[in-house]
Design an enzyme around this catalytic site. Structure first.
Site, PDB file in Angstrom:
ATOM      1  CG  HIS A 246      -5.429  -5.924  -3.420  1.00 61.84           C
ATOM      2  ND1 HIS A 246      -5.577  -4.596  -3.668  1.00 61.84           N
ATOM      3  CD2 HIS A 246      -5.035  -5.959  -2.058  1.00 61.84           C
ATOM      4  CE1 HIS A 246      -5.320  -3.984  -2.601  1.00 61.84           C
ATOM      5  NE2 HIS A 246      -5.171  -4.744  -1.708  1.00 61.84           N
TER       6      HIS A 246
HETATM    7  P1  TYD Z   1      -2.479  -0.787  -4.619  1.00 63.13           P
HETATM    8  O1  TYD Z   1      -2.148  -1.465  -3.508  1.00 63.13           O
HETATM    9  O2  TYD Z   1      -2.612  -1.456  -5.950  1.00 63.13           O
HETATM   10  O3  TYD Z   1      -3.920   0.284  -4.208  1.00 63.13           O
HETATM   11  P2  TYD Z   1      -5.269   0.126  -4.069  1.00 63.13           P
HETATM   12  O4  TYD Z   1      -5.596  -1.333  -3.488  1.00 63.13           O
HETATM   13  O5  TYD Z   1      -5.803   1.150  -2.886  1.00 63.13           O
HETATM   14  O6  TYD Z   1      -6.215   0.150  -5.243  1.00 63.13           O
HETATM   15  O7  TYD Z   1      -1.190   0.436  -4.657  1.00 63.13           O
HETATM   16  C1  TYD Z   1      -1.337   1.138  -5.608  1.00 63.13           C
HETATM   17  C2  TYD Z   1       0.190   1.536  -5.965  1.00 63.13           C
HETATM   18  O8  TYD Z   1       1.036   1.984  -4.870  1.00 63.13           O
HETATM   19  C3  TYD Z   1       0.850   0.368  -6.433  1.00 63.13           C
HETATM   20  O9  TYD Z   1       1.829   0.729  -7.583  1.00 63.13           O
HETATM   21  C4  TYD Z   1       1.764  -0.028  -5.132  1.00 63.13           C
HETATM   22  C5  TYD Z   1       2.138   1.331  -4.686  1.00 63.13           C
HETATM   23  N1  TYD Z   1       2.085   1.059  -3.164  1.00 63.13           N
HETATM   24  C6  TYD Z   1       3.196   1.312  -2.313  1.00 63.13           C
HETATM   25  O10 TYD Z   1       4.311   1.630  -3.096  1.00 63.13           O
HETATM   26  N2  TYD Z   1       3.215   1.091  -1.094  1.00 63.13           N
HETATM   27  C7  TYD Z   1       2.180   0.667  -0.426  1.00 63.13           C
HETATM   28  O11 TYD Z   1       2.486   0.796   0.931  1.00 63.13           O
HETATM   29  C8  TYD Z   1       0.885   0.671  -1.002  1.00 63.13           C
HETATM   30  C9  TYD Z   1      -0.313   0.444  -0.394  1.00 63.13           C
HETATM   31  C10 TYD Z   1       0.851   0.631  -2.423  1.00 63.13           C
END
Ligand code: TYD
Length: 142
Positions: free
Chosen positions: A55
């Site tokens: 992303h």
């Molecule tokens: P995500 O950003 O998709 O993880 P990555 O990019 O590392 O693969 O986040 C994973 C999950 O955690 C998603 O459901 C959103 C949640 N999340 C939060 O609630 N707060 C946060 O600060 C972050 C980074 C993620």
């Protein structure tokens, strides 16, 4: 077409305040870190065959620091891609807004600490590479 002329990979080297008891790194918002830190999160327990990220963010700026272990970070500004290893608790990788990022090859002991300029906001995410390319004013290339 919006094309960045800033470096894609920007490292921040933090002084290690070590003494014979061990090492210590202190990070201060708007000083050592180039933004006010509104959020801190860390990723751990990720299997080496699992990749994360995929992303970009519309406005969020982040610094990623691998506190222990290692992982590979791919940064992509829509034109150029670069892969770097994060493997030092004294080095932070700056991830600007509108940069596509992917994380791969986590070591089993990897703890990836991320300092973020904004609170969590799902609407700031761009999770579709086609949308990312379009917002960059670039033709989509798979
Ligand atoms: P995500 O950003 O998709 O993880 P990555 O990019 O590392 O693969 O986040 C994973 C999950 O955690 C998603 O459901 C959103 C949640 N999340 C939060 O609630 N707060 C946060 O600060 C972050 C980074 C993620």
């Amino acid at each position: 077409m919006k094309i960045e002329n800033v470096e894609l990979v920007r490292w921040f080297d933090f002084p290690s305040l070590g003494d014979d008891r061990g090492s210590l790194v202190a990070l201060e918002g708007s000083k050592t870190i180039p933004f006010d830190i509104k959020r801190v999160y860390y990723i751990f327990g990720t299997r080496s065959d699992v990749s994360r990220g995929f992303h970009a963010h519309k406005a969020l700026k982040q610094i990623a620091i691998c506190i222990t272990g290692q992982c590979k970070m791919l940064l992509d500004n829509g034109i150029e891609k670069q892969e770097v290893w994060l493997n030092s608790p004294t080095r932070g990788l700056y991830i600007d807004d509108m940069i596509w990022r992917e994380m791969h090859e986590f070591s089993s002991d990897c703890v990836l600490l991320v300092l973020a300029s904004e609170h969590y906001c799902e609407s700031d995410y761009i999770r579709d590479y086609k949308v990312f390319s379009k917002l960059k004013g670039l033709p989509y290339e798979a």
